[in-house]
Design a protein around this motif. Structure first.
Motif, PDB file in Angstrom:
ATOM      1  N   MET A   1       0.853  -1.151   0.000  1.00  0.00           N
ATOM      2  CA  MET A   1       0.000   0.000   0.000  1.00  0.00           C
ATOM      3  C   MET A   1       0.911   1.229   0.000  1.00  0.00           C
ATOM      4  SD  MET A   1      -3.329   0.924   2.256  1.00  0.00           S
ATOM      5  CE  MET A   1      -2.812   0.738   3.890  1.00  0.00           C
ATOM      6  N   ALA A   2       0.642   2.116  -0.883  1.00  0.00           N
ATOM      7  CA  ALA A   2       1.432   3.342  -0.973  1.00  0.00           C
ATOM      8  C   ALA A   2       1.071   4.282   0.163  1.00  0.00           C
ATOM      9  CB  ALA A   2       1.201   4.018  -2.315  1.00  0.00           C
ATOM     10  N   HIS A   3       1.907   5.265   0.398  1.00  0.00           N
ATOM     11  CA  HIS A   3       1.727   6.181   1.514  1.00  0.00           C
ATOM     12  C   HIS A   3       0.451   7.018   1.396  1.00  0.00           C
ATOM     13  CE1 HIS A   3       2.629   8.855   4.782  1.00  0.00           C
ATOM     14  NE2 HIS A   3       2.562   9.907   3.967  1.00  0.00           N
ATOM     15  N   ASN A   4       0.050   7.376   0.202  1.00  0.00           N
ATOM     16  CA  ASN A   4      -1.113   8.250   0.041  1.00  0.00           C
ATOM     17  C   ASN A   4      -2.390   7.505  -0.350  1.00  0.00           C
ATOM     18  OD1 ASN A   4      -0.387   7.568  -2.484  1.00  0.00           O
ATOM     19  ND2 ASN A   4      -0.081   9.658  -3.258  1.00  0.00           N
ATOM     20  N   ASP A   5      -2.389   6.193  -0.309  1.00  0.00           N
ATOM     21  CA  ASP A   5      -3.600   5.429  -0.609  1.00  0.00           C
ATOM     22  C   ASP A   5      -4.569   5.497   0.568  1.00  0.00           C
ATOM     23  OD1 ASP A   5      -2.638   4.700  -3.045  1.00  0.00           O
ATOM     24  OD2 ASP A   5      -1.899   2.738  -2.384  1.00  0.00           O
ATOM     25  N   PRO A   6      -5.873   5.438   0.290  1.00  0.00           N
ATOM     26  CA  PRO A   6      -6.851   5.355   1.378  1.00  0.00           C
ATOM     27  C   PRO A   6      -6.614   4.082   2.191  1.00  0.00           C
ATOM     28  CG  PRO A   6      -7.932   5.856  -0.688  1.00  0.00           C
ATOM     29  CD  PRO A   6      -6.507   5.537  -1.003  1.00  0.00           C
ATOM     30  N   PRO A   7      -6.976   4.118   3.448  1.00  0.00           N
ATOM     31  CA  PRO A   7      -6.639   2.999   4.318  1.00  0.00           C
ATOM     32  C   PRO A   7      -7.326   1.677   3.988  1.00  0.00           C
ATOM     33  CG  PRO A   7      -8.018   4.575   5.460  1.00  0.00           C
ATOM     34  CD  PRO A   7      -7.653   5.179   4.144  1.00  0.00           C
ATOM     35  N   GLY A   8      -8.429   1.692   3.259  1.00  0.00           N
ATOM     36  CA  GLY A   8      -9.067   0.433   2.870  1.00  0.00           C
ATOM     37  C   GLY A   8      -9.521  -0.379   4.069  1.00  0.00           C
ATOM     38  N   ILE A   9      -8.995  -1.595   4.196  1.00  0.00           N
ATOM     39  CA  ILE A   9      -9.466  -2.487   5.256  1.00  0.00           C
ATOM     40  C   ILE A   9      -8.854  -2.159   6.613  1.00  0.00           C
ATOM     41  CG2 ILE A   9      -9.943  -4.389   3.681  1.00  0.00           C
ATOM     42  CD1 ILE A   9      -7.308  -5.653   4.630  1.00  0.00           C
ATOM     43  N   ILE A  10      -7.839  -1.290   6.628  1.00  0.00           N
ATOM     44  CA  ILE A  10      -7.224  -0.941   7.907  1.00  0.00           C
ATOM     45  C   ILE A  10      -8.188  -0.099   8.739  1.00  0.00           C
ATOM     46  CG2 ILE A  10      -5.347   0.309   9.021  1.00  0.00           C
ATOM     47  CD1 ILE A  10      -3.614  -0.430   6.612  1.00  0.00           C
ATOM     48  N   ALA A  11      -8.808   0.880   8.140  1.00  0.00           N
ATOM     49  CA  ALA A  11      -9.748   1.732   8.859  1.00  0.00           C
ATOM     50  C   ALA A  11     -10.891   2.110   7.937  1.00  0.00           C
ATOM     51  CB  ALA A  11      -9.039   2.966   9.386  1.00  0.00           C
ATOM     52  N   PRO A  12     -11.833   1.228   7.693  1.00  0.00           N
ATOM     53  CA  PRO A  12     -12.914   1.526   6.750  1.00  0.00           C
ATOM     54  C   PRO A  12     -13.884   2.576   7.267  1.00  0.00           C
ATOM     55  CG  PRO A  12     -13.284  -0.571   7.811  1.00  0.00           C
ATOM     56  CD  PRO A  12     -11.920  -0.108   8.242  1.00  0.00           C
ATOM     57  N   PRO A  15     -14.184   8.454   6.569  1.00  0.00           N
ATOM     58  CA  PRO A  15     -14.809   8.887   5.311  1.00  0.00           C
ATOM     59  C   PRO A  15     -13.744   9.355   4.317  1.00  0.00           C
ATOM     60  CG  PRO A  15     -15.886   9.900   7.211  1.00  0.00           C
ATOM     61  CD  PRO A  15     -14.664   9.216   7.711  1.00  0.00           C
ATOM     62  N   ALA A  16     -14.026   9.165   3.051  1.00  0.00           N
ATOM     63  CA  ALA A  16     -13.065   9.494   2.000  1.00  0.00           C
ATOM     64  C   ALA A  16     -12.737  10.986   1.986  1.00  0.00           C
ATOM     65  CB  ALA A  16     -13.609   9.061   0.641  1.00  0.00           C
ATOM     66  N   ASP A  17     -13.740  11.853   2.226  1.00  0.00           N
ATOM     67  CA  ASP A  17     -13.450  13.288   2.200  1.00  0.00           C
ATOM     68  C   ASP A  17     -12.542  13.688   3.363  1.00  0.00           C
ATOM     69  OD1 ASP A  17     -15.425  12.809   4.070  1.00  0.00           O
ATOM     70  OD2 ASP A  17     -16.462  14.707   3.726  1.00  0.00           O
ATOM     71  N   ALA A  18     -12.711  13.057   4.530  1.00  0.00           N
ATOM     72  CA  ALA A  18     -11.818  13.354   5.657  1.00  0.00           C
ATOM     73  C   ALA A  18     -10.405  12.880   5.355  1.00  0.00           C
ATOM     74  CB  ALA A  18     -12.344  12.693   6.931  1.00  0.00           C
ATOM     75  N   TRP A  19     -10.274  11.730   4.735  1.00  0.00           N
ATOM     76  CA  TRP A  19      -8.945  11.206   4.374  1.00  0.00           C
ATOM     77  C   TRP A  19      -8.261  12.120   3.349  1.00  0.00           C
ATOM     78  CZ3 TRP A  19      -5.367   7.850   5.855  1.00  0.00           C
ATOM     79  CH2 TRP A  19      -4.389   7.495   4.952  1.00  0.00           C
ATOM     80  N   GLN A  23      -4.886  14.365   3.757  1.00  0.00           N
ATOM     81  CA  GLN A  23      -3.756  14.202   2.851  1.00  0.00           C
ATOM     82  C   GLN A  23      -3.386  15.529   2.199  1.00  0.00           C
ATOM     83  OE1 GLN A  23      -1.780  11.443   2.139  1.00  0.00           O
ATOM     84  NE2 GLN A  23      -2.811  10.666   3.979  1.00  0.00           N
ATOM     85  N   ALA A  24      -4.397  16.343   1.883  1.00  0.00           N
ATOM     86  CA  ALA A  24      -4.141  17.619   1.216  1.00  0.00           C
ATOM     87  C   ALA A  24      -3.511  18.632   2.160  1.00  0.00           C
ATOM     88  CB  ALA A  24      -5.439  18.175   0.637  1.00  0.00           C
TER      89      ALA A  24
END
Length: 101
Positions: A1-12, A15-19, A23-24
């Protein structure tokens, strides 16, 4: 998993907008996970032995009740048979097995 990828199964639950906002802006994402105690006594660990012991006790009492019922029925049967047979004589000795009221 790359550093800037969403966490996926680690922390589902993130929310994507918070992630993406984290990151931004470069803010860290803090994931709070409830600690579990592996040595804790669970309710199931307590209830199962008591349920097994209770079933064994109830089964034992059921056997005692059935045995008492069978002995009572055998005693009544013996009394009825002895009363109906009347006196029994063997070799000149006569025995009356039950008295009639």
């Amino acid at each position: 998993m790359a550093h800037n990828d969403p966490p996926g199964i680690i922390a589902p639950h993130i929310p994507a907008d918070a992630w993406n906002r984290a990151q931004a802006t470069g803010q860290p994402v803090v994931i709070v996970a409830a600690a579990t105690n592996e040595n804790a006594i669970t309710l199931r660990r307590i209830v199962v032995p008591f349920a097994i012991a209770g079933a064994a006790v109830l089964g034992g009492w059921g056997l005692v009740t059935a045995l008492c019922f069978l002995l009572d029925a055998a005693a009544h049967t013996a009394t009825v048979v002895a009363g109906a047979a009347g006196p029994i004589g063997i070799g000149g000795v006569t025995l009356k097995l039950a008295r009639k009221h």
